[in-house]
Design an enzyme around this catalytic site. Sequence first.
Site, PDB file in Angstrom:
ATOM      1  N   ASN A   9      -7.945 -70.712 -40.908  1.00  0.00           N
ATOM      2  CA  ASN A   9      -9.118 -71.347 -41.208  1.00  0.00           C
ATOM      3  C   ASN A   9     -10.102 -70.190 -41.671  1.00  0.00           C
ATOM      4  OD1 ASN A   9     -11.737 -72.598 -41.251  1.00  0.00           O
ATOM      5  ND2 ASN A   9     -11.686 -72.755 -39.088  1.00  0.00           N
ATOM      6  N   TRP A  10     -10.181 -70.137 -42.911  1.00  0.00           N
ATOM      7  CA  TRP A  10     -10.916 -69.037 -43.451  1.00  0.00           C
ATOM      8  C   TRP A  10     -12.400 -69.061 -43.238  1.00  0.00           C
ATOM      9  CZ3 TRP A  10      -8.689 -67.697 -49.208  1.00  0.00           C
ATOM     10  CH2 TRP A  10      -7.208 -67.152 -48.955  1.00  0.00           C
ATOM     11  N   LYS A  11     -12.764 -70.116 -42.963  1.00  0.00           N
ATOM     12  CA  LYS A  11     -14.322 -70.458 -42.661  1.00  0.00           C
ATOM     13  C   LYS A  11     -14.901 -70.039 -43.889  1.00  0.00           C
ATOM     14  CE  LYS A  11     -13.589 -70.060 -37.749  1.00  0.00           C
ATOM     15  NZ  LYS A  11     -13.998 -69.831 -36.301  1.00  0.00           N
ATOM     16  N   HIS A  96     -14.275 -79.632 -36.533  1.00  0.00           N
ATOM     17  CA  HIS A  96     -14.343 -78.365 -35.789  1.00  0.00           C
ATOM     18  C   HIS A  96     -15.519 -78.081 -35.111  1.00  0.00           C
ATOM     19  CE1 HIS A  96     -14.474 -74.020 -35.752  1.00  0.00           C
ATOM     20  NE2 HIS A  96     -13.236 -73.782 -35.893  1.00  0.00           N
ATOM     21  N   GLU A  98     -17.694 -75.991 -34.905  1.00  0.00           N
ATOM     22  CA  GLU A  98     -18.768 -75.301 -35.644  1.00  0.00           C
ATOM     23  C   GLU A  98     -19.577 -76.299 -36.358  1.00  0.00           C
ATOM     24  OE1 GLU A  98     -16.453 -72.183 -37.708  1.00  0.00           O
ATOM     25  OE2 GLU A  98     -16.588 -70.920 -35.635  1.00  0.00           O
ATOM     26  N   GLU A 166      -8.895 -76.742 -29.419  1.00  0.00           N
ATOM     27  CA  GLU A 166      -9.678 -75.695 -29.874  1.00  0.00           C
ATOM     28  C   GLU A 166     -10.799 -75.635 -28.908  1.00  0.00           C
ATOM     29  OE1 GLU A 166      -8.916 -73.459 -33.754  1.00  0.00           O
ATOM     30  OE2 GLU A 166     -10.853 -74.507 -33.746  1.00  0.00           O
ATOM     31  N   GLY A 172     -13.620 -67.558 -31.848  1.00  0.00           N
ATOM     32  CA  GLY A 172     -14.624 -66.746 -32.754  1.00  0.00           C
ATOM     33  C   GLY A 172     -15.048 -65.501 -32.021  1.00  0.00           C
ATOM     34  N   SER A 214      -8.871 -67.474 -30.931  1.00  0.00           N
ATOM     35  CA  SER A 214      -8.556 -66.078 -30.769  1.00  0.00           C
ATOM     36  C   SER A 214      -7.031 -65.943 -30.752  1.00  0.00           C
ATOM     37  CB  SER A 214      -8.935 -65.521 -29.461  1.00  0.00           C
ATOM     38  OG  SER A 214     -10.375 -65.656 -29.445  1.00  0.00           O
ATOM     39  N   GLY A 235      -8.360 -68.337 -37.199  1.00  0.00           N
ATOM     40  CA  GLY A 235      -9.430 -68.006 -37.819  1.00  0.00           C
ATOM     41  C   GLY A 235      -9.653 -66.498 -38.146  1.00  0.00           C
TER      42      GLY A 235
END
Length: 254
Positions: A9-11, A96, A98, A166, A172, A214, A235
Amino acid sequence: MSKRLIIANWKMNPVSLREAEYLFKEFKKVTIKSKNIHTILCVPFPYLYPLKKLKTILRFLLGAQNVFKDVDGAYTGEVSPLMIADSGANFCIVGHSERRAMGETDVDINQKIKLLLKNKISPILCVGERERDGKHTYFDFVKRQIVEDLKNVQKNLLKNIVIAYEPVWAIGKDATREATPVEVNEMTIFIRKCISDISSSSIAHDIKVIYGGSVTKNNVSDFIEYGGVDGFLVGRASLSVRDFIKIIQIVDKK
Ligand code: PGA
């Protein structure tokens, strides 16, 4: 056993196509040799099509990180499932934490999942509690997310969904700590039970349940050994050539 999934997940990274292509080409060097995993890169929308053009092997797949809940129309700034499919995505992250924090509701997520499945894109549904308390209410929290997000989804399509556990407290740079393999294992079993309750034990057995939060080259081995997971949503470590390649190699060998 079916192949494990390593999902990046490159965000909102990296900030140039040149860097995205560099990461892609470096990862491809190891993916091409891997036998026991599928590597999926969930990238920002503008990189999907250029990376699709670089993609030559089946074990390397692409995903989007979000989608709109309709296929076309007057929705300024939104992106349709048809567009992401056309740009090369076989997968799409939904729910997600976020995005939930930005206002995405379980009703939105449910609509997106149905639309993705209809368009033959596999949803990667993220679930997970914001915090852990002493009374195990986090199990109820995750169950409610699963029930609402998968409401009225056709049972025969459930196997095309990947569920990513998650826990928000483990994700993160603000993570309070990593989850332990035992915590991940408990939740993986619980998620399969929730799926079994809404479908059947054979679907619950077949559905892929992965872990994210993580994940690094140092802890991935223990999560495979004791976490009972079918793969990982990665991530920060998926933006480092050295770390992500190491993760791919470790999981491929397990
Ligand atoms: P992280 O992110 O690996 O950087 O904790 C995981 C995620 O948000 O999917």
